[in-house]
Design a protein around this motif. Sequence first.
Motif, PDB file in Angstrom:
ATOM      1  N   ARG A   1       0.792  -1.186   0.138  1.00  0.00           N
ATOM      2  CA  ARG A   1       0.176  -0.105  -0.115  1.00  0.00           C
ATOM      3  C   ARG A   1       0.879   1.436  -0.049  1.00  0.00           C
ATOM      4  O   ARG A   1       0.381   2.032  -0.654  1.00  0.00           O
ATOM      5  N   MET A   2       1.916   1.272   0.617  1.00  0.00           N
ATOM      6  CA  MET A   2       3.029   2.138   0.391  1.00  0.00           C
ATOM      7  C   MET A   2       3.404   2.580  -1.006  1.00  0.00           C
ATOM      8  O   MET A   2       3.311   3.609  -1.281  1.00  0.00           O
ATOM      9  N   ALA A   3       3.901   1.487  -1.467  1.00  0.00           N
ATOM     10  CA  ALA A   3       4.192   1.341  -3.027  1.00  0.00           C
ATOM     11  C   ALA A   3       3.059   1.919  -4.068  1.00  0.00           C
ATOM     12  O   ALA A   3       3.607   2.892  -4.439  1.00  0.00           O
ATOM     13  N   LEU A   4       1.913   1.603  -3.552  1.00  0.00           N
ATOM     14  CA  LEU A   4       0.683   1.916  -4.526  1.00  0.00           C
ATOM     15  C   LEU A   4       0.495   3.651  -4.385  1.00  0.00           C
ATOM     16  O   LEU A   4       0.119   3.960  -5.045  1.00  0.00           O
ATOM     17  N   THR A   5       0.534   3.901  -3.014  1.00  0.00           N
ATOM     18  CA  THR A   5       0.450   5.171  -2.551  1.00  0.00           C
ATOM     19  C   THR A   5       1.448   6.229  -3.330  1.00  0.00           C
ATOM     20  O   THR A   5       1.065   7.195  -4.058  1.00  0.00           O
ATOM     21  N   ALA A   6       2.574   5.652  -3.429  1.00  0.00           N
ATOM     22  CA  ALA A   6       3.739   6.423  -4.047  1.00  0.00           C
ATOM     23  C   ALA A   6       3.439   6.371  -5.668  1.00  0.00           C
ATOM     24  O   ALA A   6       3.535   7.683  -6.454  1.00  0.00           O
ATOM     25  N   ALA A   7       2.807   5.299  -6.329  1.00  0.00           N
ATOM     26  CA  ALA A   7       2.612   5.144  -7.735  1.00  0.00           C
ATOM     27  C   ALA A   7       1.479   6.120  -7.996  1.00  0.00           C
ATOM     28  O   ALA A   7       1.487   6.751  -9.051  1.00  0.00           O
ATOM     29  N   GLU A   8       0.712   6.170  -7.319  1.00  0.00           N
ATOM     30  CA  GLU A   8      -0.652   6.941  -7.482  1.00  0.00           C
ATOM     31  C   GLU A   8      -0.465   8.579  -7.502  1.00  0.00           C
ATOM     32  O   GLU A   8      -0.885   9.498  -8.387  1.00  0.00           O
TER      33      GLU A   8
ATOM     34  N   SER B   1      -0.640   6.625 -15.673  1.00  0.00           N
ATOM     35  CA  SER B   1      -1.191   5.269 -15.617  1.00  0.00           C
ATOM     36  C   SER B   1      -0.505   4.469 -14.531  1.00  0.00           C
ATOM     37  O   SER B   1       0.785   4.896 -14.064  1.00  0.00           O
ATOM     38  N   ILE B   2      -1.134   3.358 -13.911  1.00  0.00           N
ATOM     39  CA  ILE B   2      -0.488   2.439 -13.207  1.00  0.00           C
ATOM     40  C   ILE B   2      -0.600   1.198 -13.733  1.00  0.00           C
ATOM     41  O   ILE B   2      -1.845   0.576 -13.969  1.00  0.00           O
ATOM     42  N   THR B   3       0.206   0.638 -14.279  1.00  0.00           N
ATOM     43  CA  THR B   3       0.537  -0.894 -14.457  1.00  0.00           C
ATOM     44  C   THR B   3       1.018  -1.896 -13.437  1.00  0.00           C
ATOM     45  O   THR B   3       2.054  -1.409 -12.894  1.00  0.00           O
ATOM     46  N   GLN B   4       0.370  -2.902 -13.068  1.00  0.00           N
ATOM     47  CA  GLN B   4       0.936  -3.865 -11.927  1.00  0.00           C
ATOM     48  C   GLN B   4       1.515  -5.218 -12.484  1.00  0.00           C
ATOM     49  O   GLN B   4       0.890  -5.726 -13.229  1.00  0.00           O
TER      50      GLN B   4
ATOM     51  N   ALA C   1      -4.567  -0.543  -9.770  1.00  0.00           N
ATOM     52  CA  ALA C   1      -3.765  -0.219 -11.005  1.00  0.00           C
ATOM     53  C   ALA C   1      -4.821   0.386 -11.993  1.00  0.00           C
ATOM     54  O   ALA C   1      -6.175   0.227 -11.915  1.00  0.00           O
ATOM     55  N   GLY C   2      -4.515   0.952 -13.379  1.00  0.00           N
ATOM     56  CA  GLY C   2      -5.369   1.462 -14.051  1.00  0.00           C
ATOM     57  C   GLY C   2      -4.920   2.853 -14.829  1.00  0.00           C
ATOM     58  O   GLY C   2      -3.983   3.364 -14.213  1.00  0.00           O
ATOM     59  N   ARG C   3      -6.020   3.364 -15.391  1.00  0.00           N
ATOM     60  CA  ARG C   3      -6.077   4.602 -16.107  1.00  0.00           C
ATOM     61  C   ARG C   3      -7.125   5.466 -15.638  1.00  0.00           C
ATOM     62  O   ARG C   3      -8.329   4.949 -15.694  1.00  0.00           O
ATOM     63  N   ILE C   4      -7.184   6.911 -15.573  1.00  0.00           N
ATOM     64  CA  ILE C   4      -8.413   7.522 -15.231  1.00  0.00           C
ATOM     65  C   ILE C   4      -8.523   8.426 -16.216  1.00  0.00           C
ATOM     66  O   ILE C   4      -7.610   9.318 -16.685  1.00  0.00           O
ATOM     67  N   LYS C   5      -9.812   8.717 -16.678  1.00  0.00           N
ATOM     68  CA  LYS C   5      -9.954   9.484 -17.524  1.00  0.00           C
ATOM     69  C   LYS C   5      -9.708  11.091 -17.446  1.00  0.00           C
ATOM     70  O   LYS C   5      -9.958  11.381 -16.377  1.00  0.00           O
ATOM     71  N   GLY C   6      -9.191  11.784 -18.304  1.00  0.00           N
ATOM     72  CA  GLY C   6      -8.687  13.120 -18.043  1.00  0.00           C
ATOM     73  C   GLY C   6      -7.405  13.116 -17.448  1.00  0.00           C
ATOM     74  O   GLY C   6      -6.641  14.253 -17.283  1.00  0.00           O
ATOM     75  N   LYS C   7      -6.425  12.164 -17.055  1.00  0.00           N
ATOM     76  CA  LYS C   7      -5.441  12.050 -16.573  1.00  0.00           C
ATOM     77  C   LYS C   7      -4.253  11.566 -17.447  1.00  0.00           C
ATOM     78  O   LYS C   7      -4.487  10.478 -18.003  1.00  0.00           O
ATOM     79  N   LYS C   8      -3.090  12.139 -17.631  1.00  0.00           N
ATOM     80  CA  LYS C   8      -2.082  11.505 -18.601  1.00  0.00           C
ATOM     81  C   LYS C   8      -1.261  10.285 -18.015  1.00  0.00           C
ATOM     82  O   LYS C   8      -1.063   9.333 -18.894  1.00  0.00           O
TER      83      LYS C   8
ATOM     84  N   GLU D   1      -0.687  12.780 -10.153  1.00  0.00           N
ATOM     85  CA  GLU D   1      -0.494  14.227  -9.909  1.00  0.00           C
ATOM     86  C   GLU D   1       0.918  14.570 -10.599  1.00  0.00           C
ATOM     87  O   GLU D   1       0.795  15.823 -10.880  1.00  0.00           O
ATOM     88  N   LYS D   2       1.702  13.685 -11.011  1.00  0.00           N
ATOM     89  CA  LYS D   2       3.019  14.033 -11.859  1.00  0.00           C
ATOM     90  C   LYS D   2       2.794  13.513 -13.410  1.00  0.00           C
ATOM     91  O   LYS D   2       3.849  13.866 -13.816  1.00  0.00           O
TER      92      LYS D   2
END
Length: 466
Positions: free
Chosen positions: A226-233, A297-300, A288-295, A238-239
Motif C-alpha cells: 500500500r506504501m508502494a501504490l500510494t507512491a505510484a498514485e 497510468s499505473i500498471t501492475q 492499477a489502471g488509467r483515469i479519464k482526463g489524467k495523463k 499528480e505528476k
Amino acid sequence: MPKEYRTVASVSGPLILVDKVESIKYEELVEVELPGEQIRLGKVLEVSGNTALVQLFGTSTGINIYQSKIRFLGKGIELGVSPDLLGRIFDGLGRPIDNGPRIIPEKRLNINGNPINPYARDYPSEFIQTGISTIDGLNTLVRGQKLPIFSGAGLPHSQMAAQIARQSKVLGKEEAFAVVFAAMGITFEEYEFFRQDFQKSGALERSVLFVNLANDPAVERIATPRMALTAAEYLAFEKDMHVLVILTDLTNYCEALREVSAARKEIPGRRGYPGYMYTDLSTIYERAGRIKGKKGSITQIPILTMPEDDKTHPIPDLTGYITEGQIILGRAMHRKGIYPPIDVLPCLSRLRDKGIGEGKTREDHAGWSNQLFAAYARGKESEELAVILGESALSAADKTFLKFALEFERRFVQQGAYEDRAIEETLAIGWELMAALPKAELKRVKEDHIAKYMPAGKELGLRLEA
C-alpha cells in the motif's frame, strides 16, 4: 491533540489490549511510549465497545502495562510524497534505508488510497515493452493492466522481476516513465541483489523501492504494497508519469495476512487464510489502471510463488480472478536450463489484443502471435506422442512441429538476463521460426503479411535436439 491512555489491560506477543478508550477508529495509527521515552508504532486492529486491540510494528519486549502510555493519533498510516521519492530506497513503512536524507513531503497521503469511480476509469490500450519476447510477443503487457507472474520456489522470479524493472519502457512517446518496486518478506541477500542490480543498471534513478525483509514485522508487510501504490498514485495521477508497479512476493504478504488473522482469533477460511483474503487482495490489485482526463497510468506486475507449484492454491486462485491474465514460470523449462523459464501454453494476457497492432506494435502482431502459439502447442503434442509411441511413429508433419517446438524454446523463449529485445526483434525471430513450417500450415497469418515479413528462402536447419 492525540488521545493518550494509561489503560493497557494486557500484552500478548505484538498485540496490546487497551481499555476505556473513546472514539477510536479501525486502522488508526498508535504510538506506544515506554517508560524510557522510547516510542514504538502500531495500528488499531479491532475496536469493540470501549476496548481497542493494537498491533505493534515490532516486538512488545519492554512494555510495562502500568507505566506505558498509549496515544491514538486520529489518522491512518500515511506516506509523505514528493518528486524526491524517485531514486530512493525505503523500508516497508516508508522510512529511508539508503543513508539518504528524509523526504520533505509536498503532502501526506493515507496509504489505503481512495476508491476510483468505475465510470472514471479509462480502458487499457497501449503497449509496454518489457524486452522479454515471451511477454511482449505472446502475452503483451498493456498500460493500466495488472498481469501477475506465478512462480515456484527456487525459480528465478527475482531475477526476472529485476529484468522487467530495468528494461520496461513506453515506446514512441516522450513520456515520463517510473518503476515502483515493493519487496515483501525477502531475505537480506535478495535485497542486496535488487539494490545492486538497480544501482549498476541506472534503473534506480527512475525507481522507488520499498523493502520489507523476512525478519521485519508481519503487520509492516501488510502496509508495504500500500506504501508502494500510494507512491505510484502520486507519481501517476499528480505528476503525469506512467508507472510500473512490481510487487514481490504476494505469497509472503498473504502469509502475514493469515498470521494477523490468527492473532485476532478470526475463523479461518481455505487452508487457514482469512475468508476476506479475496477482498483484501482486490484492494491492492484494483489500484492499477488509467483515469479519464489524467495523463498518467499505473500498471501492475504482482509476483507470487505458488506453494508446491499448485495453481489451485488460494493465493494464485484468487489472484487469477481479480487480474487480467497470468505469466507462469515452469519447473520443466527451468530444468532444461531455459531462462526465463516461462511455460507458454498456460500463460494468458486478456488485454493483449488491445495493446497490439498497427500504430502500437505492428500490423502483423495479432495473427503472428496466434500462429506461433498454435504451432508451439502442436509441437508439444507431438513431443508427448514421441514419448509414448517413439519418434518413428510420428508423421512427417508431426516431426516438423516437434523440431519447431524445440527450436522455439531455444531461440524465442530463451534469452539472456540482460538481453533487452525490441518488439521488432521479437517479431523477426518468430517469422524466422515460422519459415521452417509448411506454408499450408500457416492458417492464422495473412498472405500479405507472409509476403512482407517472412524471410525469403531462409533455411533454418531445424534439428531435433538430443
